[in-house]
Motif scaffolding. Sequence first.
Motif, mmCIF file in Angstrom:
data_model
loop_
_atom_site.group_PDB
_atom_site.id
_atom_site.type_symbol
_atom_site.label_atom_id
_atom_site.label_comp_id
_atom_site.label_asym_id
_atom_site.label_seq_id
_atom_site.Cartn_x
_atom_site.Cartn_y
_atom_site.Cartn_z
ATOM 1 N N THR A 1 13.097 -3.017 49.320
ATOM 2 C CA THR A 1 14.212 -2.871 50.255
ATOM 3 C C THR A 1 15.509 -2.691 49.485
ATOM 4 N N HIS A 2 16.183 -1.555 49.695
ATOM 5 C CA HIS A 2 17.455 -1.327 49.012
ATOM 6 C C HIS A 2 18.272 -0.287 49.768
ATOM 7 N N VAL A 3 19.566 -0.246 49.458
ATOM 8 C CA VAL A 3 20.395 0.870 49.902
ATOM 9 C C VAL A 3 20.428 1.896 48.775
ATOM 10 N N ASP A 4 20.557 3.181 49.152
ATOM 11 C CA ASP A 4 20.331 4.238 48.165
ATOM 12 C C ASP A 4 21.601 4.774 47.507
ATOM 13 N N GLY A 5 22.764 4.213 47.856
ATOM 14 C CA GLY A 5 24.005 4.707 47.294
ATOM 15 C C GLY A 5 24.598 5.878 48.042
ATOM 16 N N ASN A 6 23.874 6.423 49.022
ATOM 17 C CA ASN A 6 24.332 7.534 49.856
ATOM 18 C C ASN A 6 24.385 7.170 51.327
ATOM 19 N N GLY A 7 24.442 5.864 51.618
ATOM 20 C CA GLY A 7 24.569 5.428 52.994
ATOM 21 C C GLY A 7 23.273 5.327 53.750
ATOM 22 N N HIS A 8 22.203 4.967 53.072
ATOM 23 C CA HIS A 8 20.920 4.790 53.748
ATOM 24 C C HIS A 8 20.241 3.522 53.264
ATOM 25 N N LEU A 9 19.563 2.871 54.171
ATOM 26 C CA LEU A 9 18.643 1.791 53.832
ATOM 27 C C LEU A 9 17.255 2.385 53.671
ATOM 28 N N ALA A 10 16.532 1.955 52.636
ATOM 29 C CA ALA A 10 15.146 2.379 52.443
ATOM 30 C C ALA A 10 14.262 1.149 52.358
ATOM 31 N N ILE A 11 13.243 1.108 53.207
ATOM 32 C CA ILE A 11 12.219 0.059 53.131
ATOM 33 C C ILE A 11 10.914 0.746 52.749
ATOM 34 N N THR A 12 10.365 0.354 51.600
ATOM 35 C CA THR A 12 9.255 1.079 50.993
ATOM 36 C C THR A 12 8.041 0.189 50.841
ATOM 37 N N ALA A 13 6.890 0.695 51.235
ATOM 38 C CA ALA A 13 5.623 -0.017 51.068
ATOM 39 C C ALA A 13 4.987 0.414 49.756
ATOM 40 N N VAL A 14 4.650 -0.554 48.920
ATOM 41 C CA VAL A 14 4.142 -0.266 47.577
ATOM 42 C C VAL A 14 2.808 -0.962 47.368
ATOM 43 N N LYS A 15 1.831 -0.217 46.848
ATOM 44 C CA LYS A 15 0.531 -0.787 46.514
ATOM 45 C C LYS A 15 0.431 -0.945 45.008
ATOM 46 N N SER A 16 0.066 -2.134 44.576
ATOM 47 C CA SER A 16 -0.079 -2.400 43.153
ATOM 48 C C SER A 16 -1.248 -3.340 42.946
ATOM 49 N N GLY A 17 -2.198 -2.906 42.150
ATOM 50 C CA GLY A 17 -3.348 -3.751 41.891
ATOM 51 C C GLY A 17 -4.148 -4.082 43.122
ATOM 52 N N GLY A 18 -4.153 -3.202 44.090
ATOM 53 C CA GLY A 18 -4.909 -3.441 45.325
ATOM 54 C C GLY A 18 -4.151 -4.210 46.376
ATOM 55 N N ASN A 19 -2.946 -4.687 46.060
ATOM 56 C CA ASN A 19 -2.141 -5.446 47.011
ATOM 57 C C ASN A 19 -0.904 -4.651 47.429
ATOM 58 N N TRP A 20 -0.517 -4.831 48.694
ATOM 59 C CA TRP A 20 0.638 -4.140 49.234
ATOM 60 C C TRP A 20 1.829 -5.089 49.329
ATOM 61 N N THR A 21 3.020 -4.577 49.011
ATOM 62 C CA THR A 21 4.270 -5.279 49.277
ATOM 63 C C THR A 21 5.164 -4.362 50.096
ATOM 64 N N SER A 22 6.089 -4.962 50.834
ATOM 65 C CA SER A 22 7.030 -4.181 51.629
ATOM 66 C C SER A 22 8.234 -5.059 51.940
ATOM 67 N N GLY A 23 9.057 -4.657 52.937
ATOM 68 C CA GLY A 23 10.277 -5.388 53.236
ATOM 69 C C GLY A 23 10.517 -5.576 54.713
ATOM 70 N N ARG A 24 11.218 -6.658 55.000
ATOM 71 C CA ARG A 24 11.595 -7.002 56.377
ATOM 72 C C ARG A 24 12.946 -7.690 56.322
ATOM 73 N N ILE A 25 13.955 -7.133 57.011
ATOM 74 C CA ILE A 25 15.267 -7.751 57.079
ATOM 75 C C ILE A 25 15.675 -7.957 58.528
ATOM 76 N N GLN A 26 16.462 -9.001 58.755
ATOM 77 C CA GLN A 26 16.991 -9.236 60.088
ATOM 78 C C GLN A 26 18.420 -9.728 59.990
ATOM 79 N N THR A 27 19.171 -9.560 61.050
ATOM 80 C CA THR A 27 20.545 -10.038 61.043
ATOM 81 C C THR A 27 20.561 -11.530 60.770
ATOM 82 N N THR A 28 21.636 -11.987 60.140
ATOM 83 C CA THR A 28 21.694 -13.378 59.693
ATOM 84 C C THR A 28 21.672 -14.367 60.838
ATOM 85 N N THR A 29 22.049 -13.926 62.027
ATOM 86 C CA THR A 29 21.976 -14.771 63.221
ATOM 87 C C THR A 29 21.498 -13.927 64.398
#
Length: 308
Positions: free
Chosen positions: A98-126
């Motif tokens: 999960t990151h911002v790209d420097g051009n005004g976009h949020l990117a949430i990316t699903a990544v597979k490594s060693g057979g396991n997947w990681t990704s991102g989830r964000i929510q407003t602070t309240t």
Amino acid sequence: MSPRTRPSASGRLLRAARRLAAPAAAALLAVFALSSAGTANAVTVPAPPSGWTTVFSDNFAGAANSAPNASKWKFDTGAGSSFGTGEIETMTNSTANTHVDGNGHLAITAVKSGGNWTSGRIQTTTANVGAPAGGKLKVAASIQQPNPASGLGYWPAFWMLGPGQWPENGEIDIMEDVNALSKVAGTVHCGTDPGGPCNESNGIGSGLTACAGCQTGYHTYAMVLDRTNASNESVAFSLDGKTYFTVTENQVGAATWKAAFDHKMSIIFDLAMGGGFPNGVCGCTSPAAGTTSGGAMHVGWVAAYTTG
């Protein structure tokens, strides 16, 4: 189908403003961008409609590969299995996911490594956005859905969650797609699980409907929670300004509706892998061995407006 539900309490078209030499050029660019669905040229969060007020917004400005604005967003991390949906990824706070790209976009990316997947989830602070009594709330975002070569198991979502017990305290799924089908579904959750007036854990939803070009360009997904008719409030879902599905208070009963939607909610973006929704659509267990790693959901802007 069931969205990103959590069975217990707890719970994108904006670029950063370009530095244009001529203000007239900036204004012209903004007008063009805001009138062109499916493009990525907007330079500001859209202004509120006449008579409305902006109560929350983000254009995801920031340095490339940095985390989203911590004053607006928090990470919801942990094993996807803990969210009650059958998803199999681990949600992290890593900028690889999960990151911002420097051009005004949020990117949430699903990544597979060693057979396991990681990704991102964000929510407003309240839980920070809600429709006032007798008024309306509109929540919208400009999103480009993931477009992996093989997308079986991808489950992007833009949604809202009420604080407290699920589903009693409500959930509104503004945009979901599964398996990279380039479709969209809008759904509400309320009442009790299983069953109840909202048919949990599936909820009351539109089902997946065509969303042409939604993987290759930015489109505006929105919902309006309308409380102007106190005897029959409603939630309407739209794609690029066209309403495609509506749920009303009379479908579930006044007490159930009030508990679910007459209060503030959090805004959430996430990209899950596998789970009940994608599995139910494909009639299989997802993701598959050949599912492509590195697919991303991109968000240009998000905003909430109220009136009344």
